[in-house]
Design an enzyme around this catalytic site. Structure first.
Site, PDB file in Angstrom:
ATOM      1  NE  ARG A 110      43.095  35.096  41.570  1.00 41.39           N
ATOM      2  CZ  ARG A 110      43.097  35.586  40.338  1.00 41.39           C
ATOM      3  NH1 ARG A 110      41.993  35.620  39.625  1.00 41.39           N
ATOM      4  NH2 ARG A 110      44.204  36.051  39.802  1.00 41.39           N
ATOM      5  CD  GLU A 160      27.467  42.180  42.607  1.00 39.56           C
ATOM      6  OE1 GLU A 160      26.519  42.998  42.678  1.00 39.56           O
ATOM      7  OE2 GLU A 160      28.339  42.253  41.720  1.00 39.56           O
ATOM      8  CG  PHE A 185      31.607  43.836  44.104  1.00 43.68           C
ATOM      9  CD1 PHE A 185      31.640  45.209  44.329  1.00 43.68           C
ATOM     10  CD2 PHE A 185      32.490  43.289  43.196  1.00 43.68           C
ATOM     11  CE1 PHE A 185      32.528  46.020  43.640  1.00 43.68           C
ATOM     12  CE2 PHE A 185      33.377  44.102  42.498  1.00 43.68           C
ATOM     13  CZ  PHE A 185      33.407  45.464  42.716  1.00 43.68           C
ATOM     14  CG  ASP A 227      41.029  45.630  38.814  1.00 40.60           C
ATOM     15  OD1 ASP A 227      41.537  46.017  37.737  1.00 40.60           O
ATOM     16  OD2 ASP A 227      40.333  44.608  38.918  1.00 40.60           O
ATOM     17  CG  HIS A 251      40.004  39.522  43.205  1.00 39.77           C
ATOM     18  ND1 HIS A 251      39.738  38.198  42.934  1.00 39.77           N
ATOM     19  CD2 HIS A 251      40.615  40.015  42.096  1.00 39.77           C
ATOM     20  CE1 HIS A 251      40.162  37.902  41.714  1.00 39.77           C
ATOM     21  NE2 HIS A 251      40.710  38.982  41.188  1.00 39.77           N
ATOM     22  NE  ARG A 284      44.591  39.973  40.074  1.00 38.17           N
ATOM     23  CZ  ARG A 284      45.447  40.793  39.490  1.00 38.17           C
ATOM     24  NH1 ARG A 284      45.993  41.762  40.176  1.00 38.17           N
ATOM     25  NH2 ARG A 284      45.771  40.644  38.228  1.00 38.17           N
TER      26      ARG A 284
END
Lengths: 314, 281
Positions: free
Chosen positions: A8, A56, A81, A115, A107, A165
């Site tokens: 990323r 989104e 998402f 998370d 991610h 990530r």
């Protein structure tokens, strides 16, 4: 090794570096610019950065509209998402009209870590691969990511790009003349007993698994299949014919992603043992990235075990 | 082409209605109700308001249109055909495997269609993207959309509304076709969306309420929208679902049902009578 970087972060730098060369590049985000690393582009090119807020589906639609007007939008959010929440917007507003929109899912996989399951997308490869005309790309390290971003800027059509990530080793920069080409897998190491076909962060682990196997006298070929769709069928078939056993490895569900693509191809054209290494039809959980990868068996050791299993079935 | 006004537009709208209903009848499937309610707005857009060139449908500076309620494709196709984007005869092949005229608009195959739509709630977002593109590139073209009043139950519509206001898209004008009916019945019963004027104003849109079958009101609203700076315009047009065919008017059952031969004969007679009446006066 030339250090570590998350793909990323490499992506975030690449879009800034390529901004001048590609004036049509527009970057959209959904309130995750810190995490997706588009914040650098936002700071450098505020007039070409569009924060769509936590919405989104609308972001994907805006990107589709931009593409009809000749711009090159990159729509960014977490893989969950993007491929998850906005699956239908991507299918109907982007891919059905075959618009030049790049969906960037950061991610991806379970190495999101702390998370936990709501943010750990393991279904994105399978979801995106189902859509006609969609490219599905996941580079293995930061160096390859830089090349992949430019290749996607030059490609006219819908594509899904997955980012990771966590920081991982950079190694493709040490391969002389290494060149990323959409749809062309890369044989990173030769071998004769089994072929490991890996994608994303599992490519580095596949090279480590190869060393484990080599110590046992097993010769494993390693292919970096950075493009899951279109699959480099020629390279997969060649590996199946020459090594007689295949292991796929992905930080994603074993259902329908790289493993599914390879198994489908080989079942119909060159049936050899195929063992799929990935997340076994289950949700993720919280933990450090390393602890979560270990928990789901996404390690060189388990990958080596899968290779032994594939060889045993020859 | 010279812009058309008043009665000339109304006559064309009724001709488009007849073509749309005939196409749905021939296809034995399709959506006549909403096609009939938005026919006047479509005609006003394509024969007066929009800066387009049927000979060059991909002209980069053209005004854009998105039929967010994509199931009303029969009306859009009829208006595009009348405007010269493709032969009127093509309408006879609506929904046929041989035709470029799918059940919902496909921009890849239908000249004049700027966006593929059909999945409700998604079109307005793409119109926002087009309007934003014009701002980014400093172009003068405007973007128009038509949404259904049932469609606005989709959350994505409100995401699009928020974003259009954020970027002050005064080059965007969206009609909401308030015909009050949807598949399962009255919109007020299925999922109340009113008061739409207050909701849209609260979302920082300029709101104009009109009778969607009064051509003068439609043109006046479009003209007013062009004068508004710093915010997008929503035209809430109150319409009659099934307008122009007596047995379809205000009947939710005609949302997605094709008239049979007898029903079409009645519809044709009524629409032709109306066209004749308008042309005589």
């Amino acid at each position: 090794m030339a250090g570590k970087i998350a793909t990323r972060a490499a992506y975030g730098k690449a879009i800034v570096d390529l901004a001048d060369k590609y004036p049509e590049l527009m970057v959209l985000d959904a309130d995750l610019a810190q995490a997706t690393q588009t914040k650098m582009f936002a700071a450098a090119r505020p007039e070409r950065f569009f924060d769509c807020g936590i919405a989104e589906n609308n972001m994907v639609g805006i990107a589709a509209g931009m593409a009809t007007c000749g711009l090159k939008p990159f729509a960014n959010t977490f893989a969950m998402f993007a491929a998850g929440r906005s699956y239908e917007q991507i299918r109907n507003s982007v891919a059905y009209p075959h618009l030049n929109v790049k969906i960037v899912g950061s991610h991806g996989g379970v190495s999101v870590g702390e998370d936990g399951a709501t943010h750990q997308c393991t279904e994105d490869f399978a979801l995106m691969r189902q859509i006609p005309g969609m490219l599905v790309v996941c580079p293995c390290d930061g160096f390859e990511m830089t090349q992949a971003v430019e290749a996607l800027l030059q490609y006219e059509g819908p594509a899904y790009l997955r980012l990771a990530r966590s920081a991982t080793d950079i190694f493709t920069d040490e391969i002389p003349g290494y060149r990323f080409e959409l749809g062309k897998g890369v044989t990173l190491a030769e071998g004769t007993d089994v072929t490991i076909i890996a994608v994303g962060i599992m490519v580095g682990m596949a090279l480590k698994a190869r060393e484990i196997l080599a110590a046992e006298g097993i010769s494993a070929r390693v292919i970096n299949m950075h493009t899951i769709k279109p699959l480099d069928e020629e390279l997969v078939l060649k590996a199946a014919r020459e090594t007689g056993a295949i292991v796929t490895s992905e930080e994603a569900s074993v259902l329908g992603g790289l493993g599914g693509a390879v198994a489908e191809l080989l079942a119909e054209n060159c049936p050899v043992p195929v063992v799929r290494h990935g997340v076994n039809d289950t949700f993720g959980r919280s933990g450090t990235a390393a602890a979560v990868l270990e928990h789901y068996g996404l390690t060189p050791e388990v990958l080596a075990e899968k290779a032994r299993k594939a060889i045993a079935m020859k | 082409m010279e812009k058309l006004y008043g009665k000339d537009l109304t006559v064309l709208a009724y001709k488009a209605r007849l073509l749309a209903v005939e196409a749905v009848h021939r296809a034995s499937s399709g959506h006549p109700g909403g096609s009939l309610s938005c026919a006047d707005a479509l005609t006003a857009l394509y024969f007066n308001e929009m800066n387009i060139d049927p000979a060059n449908p991909q002209w980069s500076d053209r005004d854009r249109f998105v039929l967010s309620k994509g199931h009303c494709a029969p009306a859009l196709y009829a208006v595009l055909a009348l405007r010269g984007f493709f032969p009127v005869e093509d309408l006879q092949q609506l929904r046929s495997i041989k035709s470029h005229l799918s059940g919902h608009p496909d921009m890849r195959f239908v000249p004049g269609v700027d966006m593929s739509t059909g999945s409700l709630g998604q079109g307005l977002s793409t119109a926002v993207g087009m309007a934003l593109s014009a701002k980014i590139e400093g172009k003068a073209y405007r973007t128009y959309a038509i949404c259904g009043d049932g469609e606005v139950a989709e959350g994505q519509i409100w995401e699009a509304m928020m974003s259009a206001a954020k970027w002050e898209l005064d080059n965007l004008c969206a009609f909401i076709d308030v015909n009050g009916l949807q598949i399962d019945g009255a919109t007020k019963d299925v999922m109340p969306t009113e008061p739409l004027d207050q909701k849209l104003a609260a979302f920082n849109w300029h709101v104009i309420k009109i009778d969607g079958h009064d051509m003068e009101q439609i043109l006046a609203a479009l003209a007013e929208a062009r004068t508004i700076k710093g915010k997008p315009t929503a035209i809430l047009m109150h319409t009659v679902k099934g307008k122009g065919v007596s047995f379809m008017e205000n009947q939710a059952g005609w949302h997605g049902k094709a008239p049979n031969a007898e029903e079409f004969a009645v519809a044709k007679q009524e629409l032709e009578a109306r066209i004749h009446e308008l042309e005589e006066n």
